[in-house]
Design a protein around this motif. Sequence first.
Motif, PDB file in Angstrom:
ATOM      1  N   PHE A 168       0.833  -1.211   0.000  1.00 10.05           N
ATOM      2  CA  PHE A 168       0.000   0.000   0.000  1.00 10.05           C
ATOM      3  C   PHE A 168       0.862   1.253   0.000  1.00 10.05           C
ATOM      4  O   PHE A 168       0.620   2.180  -0.778  1.00 10.05           O
ATOM      5  N   THR A 169       1.880   1.300   0.856  1.00  9.70           N
ATOM      6  CA  THR A 169       2.710   2.503   0.905  1.00  9.70           C
ATOM      7  C   THR A 169       3.550   2.659  -0.357  1.00  9.70           C
ATOM      8  O   THR A 169       3.832   3.787  -0.779  1.00  9.70           O
ATOM      9  N   MET A 170       3.931   1.550  -0.992  1.00 15.11           N
ATOM     10  CA  MET A 170       4.621   1.646  -2.284  1.00 15.11           C
ATOM     11  C   MET A 170       3.684   2.243  -3.325  1.00 15.11           C
ATOM     12  O   MET A 170       4.073   3.106  -4.107  1.00 15.11           O
ATOM     13  N   TRP A 171       2.444   1.794  -3.333  1.00 14.55           N
ATOM     14  CA  TRP A 171       1.452   2.322  -4.279  1.00 14.55           C
ATOM     15  C   TRP A 171       1.163   3.797  -3.986  1.00 14.55           C
ATOM     16  O   TRP A 171       1.136   4.616  -4.893  1.00 14.55           O
ATOM     17  N   ARG A 172       0.988   4.126  -2.703  1.00 11.84           N
ATOM     18  CA  ARG A 172       0.670   5.497  -2.313  1.00 11.84           C
ATOM     19  C   ARG A 172       1.779   6.475  -2.710  1.00 11.84           C
ATOM     20  O   ARG A 172       1.507   7.584  -3.151  1.00 11.84           O
ATOM     21  N   ASP A 173       3.025   6.043  -2.573  1.00  6.68           N
ATOM     22  CA  ASP A 173       4.163   6.930  -2.833  1.00  6.68           C
ATOM     23  C   ASP A 173       4.751   6.754  -4.230  1.00  6.68           C
ATOM     24  O   ASP A 173       5.846   7.230  -4.505  1.00  6.68           O
ATOM     25  N   ARG A 174       4.030   6.116  -5.136  1.00  7.65           N
ATOM     26  CA  ARG A 174       4.578   5.832  -6.461  1.00  7.65           C
ATOM     27  C   ARG A 174       4.896   7.095  -7.264  1.00  7.65           C
ATOM     28  O   ARG A 174       5.741   7.068  -8.135  1.00  7.65           O
ATOM     29  N   ASN A 175       4.246   8.216  -6.975  1.00 13.43           N
ATOM     30  CA  ASN A 175       4.496   9.456  -7.709  1.00 13.43           C
ATOM     31  C   ASN A 175       5.391  10.415  -6.941  1.00 13.43           C
ATOM     32  O   ASN A 175       5.394  11.608  -7.208  1.00 13.43           O
TER      33      ASN A 175
END
Length: 91
Positions: free
Chosen positions: A54-61
Amino acid sequence: MATVAFTSSYFVRNPFAIRGIQAVAACLWLSYGVVIGATPVIIANLLVVSAALFTMWRDRNRTQVLDTNGYENLVDRAGPVAQRLHLNSKS
């Protein structure tokens, strides 16, 4: 093997890479939990995998930069110009 993977994450500075390593390690622990039939191990590592992904997805940008004190921070890749444009479009 899973312990080695988790331990290696302490030597990585990039938050995205750290979370990726931790997700892989938690998957290894999760597999171990399934093999031995340990529900607490399975549940705990499902939580770790979920949080890491989730945190990888959240911080992808976001990207990692050093501030003036040498500390690493995550900032939006769009930068301040895009943020100003976004704020101006609301008014």
